[in-house]
Design an enzyme around this catalytic site. Structure first.
Site, PDB file in Angstrom:
ATOM      1  CE1 TYR A   1     -17.409   1.741  -1.090  1.00 55.11           C
ATOM      2  CE2 TYR A   1     -15.469   3.127  -2.987  1.00 55.11           C
ATOM      3  CZ  TYR A   1     -16.105   2.192  -1.590  1.00 55.11           C
ATOM      4  OH  TYR A   1     -14.564   1.903  -0.663  1.00 55.11           O
TER       5      TYR A   1
ATOM      6  CB  SER B   1     -12.917   5.530  -2.173  1.00 53.86           C
ATOM      7  OG  SER B   1     -12.827   4.947  -3.361  1.00 53.86           O
TER       8      SER B   1
END
Length: 269
Positions: free
Chosen positions: A164, A151
């Site tokens: 995350y 990401s």
């Protein structure tokens, strides 16, 4: 989402007949990758939760073999069973796409420990375990591709997303380490780092922001993009799938340990 079926293949179908296991591929980014690989003639094992019948029907339309596995990636024994299924049917994965992901947005003091553990298990531990089981088969075949969906948050942090962000930094670190361990083989490992992609996960965040800010979902989406993504546009699963096809091609034989940003300029702002 609509995807093109057929048409001119991007890589002259050099990948035809190979097999890809794609975790988290019943919708969103994973399904976008499955479409692009199937278009190149790659047999696909789908994984995840959602409209499984629809996903299988869409991928089978390319004339490839389609399997499905519903393992819960929080549990090592289920990951092992998934990889065993792959080994018994295909002799293991030629292409492993570690794409399954989970998110929970809250400041660290408000993040329940069970959410933290689930995010680390699915985003981080499952990628390591899947590669652990896949690499011996790739070595036996003397070819392989490992792609981990990281990401923009693997390169830049955002508040409220500590588990995350941790897991996505780890995803890049895993790809880099595997690239070094496999550097003298025809097996490559890389990470793809998307910015905002309009997936069900992001749609949930848009809805939450709209409620929080007292605005429409369309305005919430515009504000989210303005905060991070200079292009002002969402990345599409199709675009990420195209990058995955390239990384699997012979043109990418010497791309090893890359963390490829597809983020509308997020990480260079």
């Amino acid at each position: 989402m609509n995807y093109e079926n057929g048409g001119v293949a991007l890589m002259d179908r050099e990948l035809a007949g190979k097999h890809a296991l794609i975790t988290g591929s019943v919708s969103g980014i994973g399904l976008g990758i499955a479409h692009r690989l199937a278009r190149e003639g790659v047999n696909i094992t789908l994984h995840g939760f959602g409209d499984i019948d629809r996903a299988q029907t869409e991928i089978a339309a390319y004339g490839v073999e389609v399997d499905y596995n519903g393992s819960d990636l929080r549990y090592e024994d289920q990951i092992a069973a998934m990889m065993t299924q792959d080994h018994e049917r295909y002799g293991g994965s030629d292409i492993l796409i570690c794409n399954a992901g989970k998110q929970y947005v809250a400041p660290i003091e408000d993040c329940p420990p069970e959410e933290y553990h689930a995010i680390i298990a699915i985003n981080q531990d499952a990628a390591w375990l899947s590669a652990h089981y896949a690499v011996p088969d790739m070595r036996a075949k003397n070819w392989g591709r490992i792609i981990i969906t990281a990401s923009a948050h693997g390169k830049r942090a955002s508040p409220g997303k500590s588990p995350y962000v941790m897991s996505k930094h780890a995803a890049i670190g895993l790809a880099e380490t595997l690239a070094l361990e496999l550097a003298e083989t025809p097996i490559t490992a890389n990470a793809i780092c998307p910015g905002w992609v309009l997936t069900p996960l992001v749609e949930q965040q848009i809805s939450a922001k709209a409620e929080r800010d007292g605005c429409t979902p369309a305005e919430a989406a515009r504000r989210m993009l303005a905060e991070k993504q200079p292009s002002g546009k969402f990345v599409t699963p199709r675009q990420i799938g195209g990058a995955a096809v390239y990384l699997c091609s012979s043109d990418a034989d010497e791309i090893r340990g890359a963390a490829l940003s597809i983020d509308g300029g997020w990480t260079v702002r």
